[in-house]
Design a protein around this motif. Structure first.
Motif, PDB file in Angstrom:
ATOM      1  N   PRO A 140       0.797  -1.241   0.000  1.00  0.00           N
ATOM      2  CA  PRO A 140       0.000   0.000   0.000  1.00  0.00           C
ATOM      3  C   PRO A 140       0.822   1.279   0.000  1.00  0.00           C
ATOM      4  CG  PRO A 140      -0.037  -1.025   2.161  1.00  0.00           C
ATOM      5  CD  PRO A 140       0.618  -2.004   1.244  1.00  0.00           C
ATOM      6  N   VAL A 141       2.098   1.209   0.367  1.00  0.00           N
ATOM      7  CA  VAL A 141       2.926   2.420   0.380  1.00  0.00           C
ATOM      8  C   VAL A 141       3.859   2.483  -0.824  1.00  0.00           C
ATOM      9  CG1 VAL A 141       2.823   2.546   2.897  1.00  0.00           C
ATOM     10  CG2 VAL A 141       4.719   1.349   1.815  1.00  0.00           C
ATOM     11  N   GLU A 142       3.811   1.486  -1.700  1.00  0.00           N
ATOM     12  CA  GLU A 142       4.672   1.472  -2.889  1.00  0.00           C
ATOM     13  C   GLU A 142       4.196   2.531  -3.882  1.00  0.00           C
ATOM     14  OE1 GLU A 142       6.090  -1.678  -6.373  1.00  0.00           O
ATOM     15  OE2 GLU A 142       4.786  -2.320  -4.728  1.00  0.00           O
ATOM     16  N   GLN A 143       5.119   3.375  -4.314  1.00  0.00           N
ATOM     17  CA  GLN A 143       4.761   4.498  -5.184  1.00  0.00           C
ATOM     18  C   GLN A 143       5.183   4.236  -6.626  1.00  0.00           C
ATOM     19  OE1 GLN A 143       6.343   8.158  -3.647  1.00  0.00           O
ATOM     20  NE2 GLN A 143       5.400   7.915  -1.628  1.00  0.00           N
ATOM     21  N   ASP A 144       4.385   4.767  -7.532  1.00  0.00           N
ATOM     22  CA  ASP A 144       4.676   4.751  -8.962  1.00  0.00           C
ATOM     23  C   ASP A 144       4.529   6.182  -9.463  1.00  0.00           C
ATOM     24  OD1 ASP A 144       5.097   4.154 -11.603  1.00  0.00           O
ATOM     25  OD2 ASP A 144       3.209   3.087 -11.896  1.00  0.00           O
ATOM     26  N   ARG A 145       5.555   6.995  -9.223  1.00  0.00           N
ATOM     27  CA  ARG A 145       5.465   8.436  -9.462  1.00  0.00           C
ATOM     28  C   ARG A 145       5.190   8.779 -10.930  1.00  0.00           C
ATOM     29  NH1 ARG A 145       7.108  12.139  -5.570  1.00  0.00           N
ATOM     30  NH2 ARG A 145       6.882  11.170  -3.512  1.00  0.00           N
ATOM     31  N   LYS A 146       5.415   7.842 -11.831  1.00  0.00           N
ATOM     32  CA  LYS A 146       5.151   8.124 -13.243  1.00  0.00           C
ATOM     33  C   LYS A 146       3.668   8.061 -13.583  1.00  0.00           C
ATOM     34  CE  LYS A 146       9.619   6.307 -14.857  1.00  0.00           C
ATOM     35  NZ  LYS A 146      10.282   5.302 -15.744  1.00  0.00           N
ATOM     36  N   ASN A 147       2.878   7.514 -12.682  1.00  0.00           N
ATOM     37  CA  ASN A 147       1.447   7.336 -12.979  1.00  0.00           C
ATOM     38  C   ASN A 147       0.575   7.899 -11.858  1.00  0.00           C
ATOM     39  OD1 ASN A 147       1.614   5.812 -15.523  1.00  0.00           O
ATOM     40  ND2 ASN A 147       2.537   4.219 -14.257  1.00  0.00           N
ATOM     41  N   PRO A 148       0.609   9.211 -11.613  1.00  0.00           N
ATOM     42  CA  PRO A 148      -0.291   9.782 -10.606  1.00  0.00           C
ATOM     43  C   PRO A 148      -1.716   9.901 -11.147  1.00  0.00           C
ATOM     44  CG  PRO A 148       0.998  11.520 -11.633  1.00  0.00           C
ATOM     45  CD  PRO A 148       1.503  10.222 -12.214  1.00  0.00           C
ATOM     46  N   TYR A 149      -2.670   9.662 -10.261  1.00  0.00           N
ATOM     47  CA  TYR A 149      -4.099   9.768 -10.602  1.00  0.00           C
ATOM     48  C   TYR A 149      -4.418   9.008 -11.883  1.00  0.00           C
ATOM     49  CZ  TYR A 149      -4.488  13.283  -6.975  1.00  0.00           C
ATOM     50  OH  TYR A 149      -4.474  13.950  -5.765  1.00  0.00           O
ATOM     51  N   LEU A 150      -3.922   7.787 -11.949  1.00  0.00           N
ATOM     52  CA  LEU A 150      -4.235   6.928 -13.082  1.00  0.00           C
ATOM     53  C   LEU A 150      -5.655   6.388 -12.907  1.00  0.00           C
ATOM     54  CD1 LEU A 150      -2.369   6.001 -15.480  1.00  0.00           C
ATOM     55  CD2 LEU A 150      -2.232   3.800 -14.311  1.00  0.00           C
ATOM     56  N   PRO A 151      -6.513   6.467 -13.912  1.00  0.00           N
ATOM     57  CA  PRO A 151      -7.892   5.968 -13.753  1.00  0.00           C
ATOM     58  C   PRO A 151      -7.913   4.437 -13.673  1.00  0.00           C
ATOM     59  CG  PRO A 151      -7.503   6.660 -16.014  1.00  0.00           C
ATOM     60  CD  PRO A 151      -6.287   7.084 -15.238  1.00  0.00           C
ATOM     61  N   PRO A 152      -8.997   3.874 -13.175  1.00  0.00           N
ATOM     62  CA  PRO A 152      -9.096   2.404 -13.093  1.00  0.00           C
ATOM     63  C   PRO A 152      -8.965   1.746 -14.462  1.00  0.00           C
ATOM     64  CG  PRO A 152     -10.804   3.439 -11.776  1.00  0.00           C
ATOM     65  CD  PRO A 152     -10.166   4.531 -12.566  1.00  0.00           C
ATOM     66  N   MET A 153      -8.231   0.647 -14.474  1.00  0.00           N
ATOM     67  CA  MET A 153      -8.085  -0.118 -15.708  1.00  0.00           C
ATOM     68  C   MET A 153      -9.286  -1.040 -15.895  1.00  0.00           C
ATOM     69  SD  MET A 153      -4.050  -1.186 -15.611  1.00  0.00           S
ATOM     70  CE  MET A 153      -2.759   0.031 -15.792  1.00  0.00           C
ATOM     71  N   ARG A 154      -9.658  -1.234 -17.150  1.00  0.00           N
ATOM     72  CA  ARG A 154     -10.784  -2.094 -17.469  1.00  0.00           C
ATOM     73  C   ARG A 154     -10.309  -3.498 -17.842  1.00  0.00           C
ATOM     74  NH1 ARG A 154     -14.170   0.787 -22.005  1.00  0.00           N
ATOM     75  NH2 ARG A 154     -12.060   1.136 -22.804  1.00  0.00           N
TER      76      ARG A 154
END
Length: 351
Positions: free
Chosen positions: A32-46
């Protein structure tokens, strides 16, 4: 029979929901604390079963998301490569049930990332944070309700059994607590506590604060049960045979308060979860990066998040089944208690 079935259904539903939260490490795809700074506020994937060319796949898959050309916050699917969803994959280490080292996760994808509920401002997986945040919020509700009921049981039993000045004093204090608005009292108590504390200390401070606020109503209910129980014939007979006060309370009187305590627990737990969420939402609860349902919603205080990223509302949707489950359980417990009272009166009238 119908009441018993309803009680069983609500209990099983709550057990399943809590089991998912307790085993969050298995159901969550990432830390839960792992960050992916390249993808902020990424919408849910379908999830897809058919690709861009119309070919059906036996296994569900997702497409990675990329920024739409000419935009800085609009994403579109990269349909060049599907990523099949696989089950029982090995991932980062976590502790199942809090102490069992484990690496197995329910689902995931290889050589890519899957965000079924999107990401937050730091690119952290919302699904993982939602599951792990439930551990903090639900545990706060359970422990807080346990403290409240313990205080209420102690105060109510002393006031009801011994009576006299003890009863008058304790009930006046209980009336004072009932008259105070508990939400503002929570804010006042938390304001006196230090703000710069670690997550664990903040968690226990929240439990102590919310647990010490709502004891008055359970205490009054327990007092009523004890007042009735101590006048029963079998209690008087036991007292006549020389039974001590401790024995009478432990053996004959306090067990009769169990139905009241269980009903109050089912009512108080969602209230205290909501109290923890309120404190964390306002920045007075468990601090980041530890997730809780309250600080998951704290980003909604920003207007840009409020109007642009709808998936940040999803934690509020997930909380609804838990609240409905506890309220349904409380209702079935009340109906069950009323049924037993009616049956007991009918049996008593026959004898």
């Amino acid at each position: 029979m119908i009441v018993r079935r309803a009680f069983t259904r609500w209990l099983v539903a709550l057990a399943v929901l809590h089991g998912i939260v307790v085993c969050a490490g298995f159901f969550a795809p990432y830390d839960p604390v792992e960050q992916d700074r390249k993808n902020p506020y990424l919408p849910p994937m379908r999830l897809h079963l058919a690709d861009a060319h119309g070919h059906l796949h036996a296994r569900a898959f997702v497409y990675s998301l990329k920024l739409r050309e000419g935009s800085f916050d609009q994403y579109e699917e990269d349909t060049t490569e599907p990523h099949p969803v696989k089950f029982f994959l090995r991932g980062a280490r976590y502790r199942l049930l809090g102490f069992l080292p484990c690496q197995m996760r329910l689902f995931g994808v290889e050589n890519a990332r899957i965000y079924l509920l999107g990401t937050d401002a730091y690119g952290r997986d919302q699904l993982s944070r939602l599951l792990f945040g439930g551990q903090v919020s639900l545990l706060a509700g359970l422990l807080g309700a346990g403290i409240t009921l313990l205080i209420g049981l102690s105060v109510g039993s002393v006031a009801g059994y011994f009576g006299g000045w003890r009863d008058s004093l304790l009930m006046r204090v209980a009336e004072l607590f009932l008259a105070l608005p508990w939400l503002y009292l929570l804010f006042a108590l938390r304001a006196f506590l230090p703000l710069a504390v670690g997550p664990l200390k903040a968690f226990f401070l929240i439990i102590a604060v919310i647990g010490a606020v709502g004891w008055a109503r359970p205490a009054r209910l327990v007092r009523g049960v004890v007042l009735s129980a101590k006048e029963r014939d079998f209690v008087r007979a036991a007292r006549g045979f020389g039974a001590t006060n401790r024995y009478l309370l432990r053996r004959h009187i306090l067990p009769q308060t169990s139905s009241v305590l269980l009903t109050q627990a089912a009512i108080l737990i969602p209230q205290y979860v909501l109290a923890e969420m309120t404190l964390s939402f306002l920045g007075l609860g468990v601090p980041e990066p530890v997730p809780s349902w309250g600080n998951l919603l704290s980003s909604l205080q920003q207007y840009s998040v409020l109007v642009s990223y709808w998936w940040m509302y999803l934690p509020t949707v997930v909380m609804v089944p838990f609240f409905l489950g506890y309220l349904g359980l409380a209702s079935s417990l009340q109906e069950r208690g009323e049924t037993y009272k009616i049956e007991g009166r009918s049996v008593g009238s026959l004898t």
